[in-house]
Write a protein that holds these residues in place. Structure first.
Motif, short mmCIF file in Angstrom:
data_model
loop_
_atom_site.label_atom_id
_atom_site.label_comp_id
_atom_site.label_asym_id
_atom_site.label_seq_id
_atom_site.Cartn_x
_atom_site.Cartn_y
_atom_site.Cartn_z
N ILE A 349 46.61 12.52 12.33
CA ILE A 349 47.85 11.74 12.40
C ILE A 349 47.50 10.28 12.08
N ILE A 350 48.17 9.72 11.08
CA ILE A 350 47.90 8.33 10.66
C ILE A 350 49.11 7.48 11.05
N LEU A 351 48.87 6.37 11.74
CA LEU A 351 49.97 5.45 12.11
C LEU A 351 49.97 4.28 11.14
N THR A 352 51.10 4.05 10.47
CA THR A 352 51.21 2.89 9.58
C THR A 352 52.55 2.19 9.81
N GLY A 353 52.71 0.98 9.27
CA GLY A 353 53.96 0.22 9.47
C GLY A 353 53.81 -0.78 10.60
N GLY A 354 54.50 -1.91 10.48
CA GLY A 354 54.35 -3.02 11.43
C GLY A 354 54.69 -2.67 12.86
N SER A 355 55.64 -1.71 13.08
CA SER A 355 56.04 -1.40 14.45
C SER A 355 55.01 -0.54 15.19
#
Length: 427
Positions: A349-355
């Motif tokens: 699972i990859i987390l991306t994005g400013g939030s």
């Protein structure tokens, strides 16, 4: 002739733009125009000049992730290409990011902007999850050819399985909640409890980025947030700009704002009490200081708002939204895929994005996911090193790869075949 490839990650909050092959974008600017309180003119945000953003009015070309005002986007891009990137579109190729499930009418408007207004020589549309996966795969010993990309940005959150660099569209899930909704919620909480900040979008963005975090135990933390003085590990003060001595807001005691980091996941209220090392004299002094807080100085306290705002990512129903939280959204996305893929997706699972930048978000997500995932599957969450730039860096890699030339659509093909036929190449 070797052409420049302009890589443009056109987010609802920030535009990240630069040339393919570079490590970092050369321009990161808000995707909007703003009008300062003191002016009647709409101004383009500049990465170098100071901006007077106090009570500024804002216009954005993108709403809920989708382009709704092509004329405004043209204006922002024209300023970007001429003043910041200094490129000639007619002699350049464009790699542009676009959200999944963009309507054909919006795709046509985008194609017209690219080929008819700016005359780019060729064009390729990529989806953020594919680029985030591509960048992660280049960064480490990434054994799997597939991953689940959780893109939590300004306008929305997507959980998208990616297989061999292609998003599996039928399994993609969306929550209509991103950084913009969280900032708006924080504005309402602060306005209701202390100072009216409903017009201060940029300021409250700053408060959110500096002070909000994800709670690992909401019930316990709500109890701590009720406490007085030094017992309250979450209380901190934010000072609003006064336009004279300081034009930007700031956190009054940054070390006080970091006290929550001492709290562990399994700590009970009693253990928290010991950690806070209560000295009754100091508590009394603190309370005296608190009474001296003067609202005319334009400062306000935050306590439980600090973790209740990011909590919305996990429980949108608390905001009155009839949608599942992030953990459930991920489980639904993975469950829509072939059973052979499911254990591999949970492991990557990859987390991306400013939030996704809220402290402790990945720990909390793992804690929420574990009970929902079969016991014999591993759950492994990788937050991107720089989640705001990860997608752009993936685009930069793709633009400099030898395959890129064959993937893009040229202006001649667009003129001959039209938008819809050309778009099939990007599916």
């Amino acid at each position: 002739m070797h052409q420049n490839v302009v890589v443009l990650d056109n987010g609802g909050g920030l535009i990240k733009a630069g040339l393919g092959g570079e490590r970092d974008p050369s321009a990161i600017i808000p995707n909007c125009v703003y009008r300062p309180l003191s002016s009647k003119k709409w101004v383009h945000p500049s990465p170098t000049e100071p901006m007077d953003l106090t009570s500024a009015a804002v216009r954005r070309p993108i709403d809920r992730g989708y382009l709704i005002n092509p004329d405004l986007q043209r204006e922002i891009w024209a300023n970007l290409f001429s003043s910041l990137l200094r490129v000639n579109p007619a002699q350049s190729s464009l790699l542009l990011t676009e959200p999944l499930f963009t309507l054909p009418s919006i795709q046509r408007a985008t194609d017209e902007l690219v080929f008819e207004d700016f005359n780019f020589s060729s064009f390729y549309v990529a989806h953020s999850p594919s680029l985030a996966h591509l960048y992660e795969a280049s960064q480490r010993t990434f054994k799997a050819q597939c991953s689940l990309v959780v893109d939590c940005g300004f306008s929305f959150t997507h959980a998208v399985p990616v297989f061999q660099n292609f998003p599996i569209n039928y399994a993609a899930k969306r929550i209509d909640l991103g950084g913009k909704a969280l900032t708006n919620y924080l504005k309402e909480l602060v306005s209701y409890r202390s100072v009216n900040v409903m017009d201060e979008t940029f300021l409250i963005d700053d408060v959110k980025e500096k002070l909000c975090f994800v709670s690992l135990d909401v019930a316990r933390d709500l109890q701590i947030a009720k406490k007085q003085g030094k017992d309250n590990a979450f209380r901190c003060t934010y000072v609003l700009p006064d336009g004279v001595t300081h034009t930007k807001g700031f956190v009054k005691n940054p070390e006080e704002a970091q006290r929550y980091l001492a709290l562990g996941d399994g700590d009970t209220l009693e253990e928290v009490q010991q950690k806070m090392d209560v000295d009754q004299m100091e508590v009394t002094n603190k309370l005296e200081d608190r009474k001296k807080i003067d609202l005319t100085k334009n400062e306000f306290d935050l306590t439980n708002e600090r973790f209740l705002v990011p909590e919305m990512i996990f429980h949108p129903a608390d905001l009155g939204m009839n949608q599942a939280g992030l953990a459930e959204c991920i489980v639904r996305a993975v469950s829509s895929c072939h059973p052979h893929l499911q254990p591999v997706l949970y492991e990557n699972i990859i987390l991306t994005g400013g939030s996704t930048l809220f402290p402790r978000l990945s720990d909390r997500l793992e804690k929420e996911l574990r009970p929902l995932v079969p016991g014999d599957y591993q759950v492994n969450i990788t937050p991107q090193q720089d989640p705001i730039l990860g997608v752009w860096r993936g685009g930069s890699l793709l633009a400099s790869s030898p395959d890129f030339e064959a993937m893009r659509v040229t202006k001649a093909e667009y003129e001959e075949l039209g938008s819809a036929r050309c778009r099939r190449r990007f599916c």
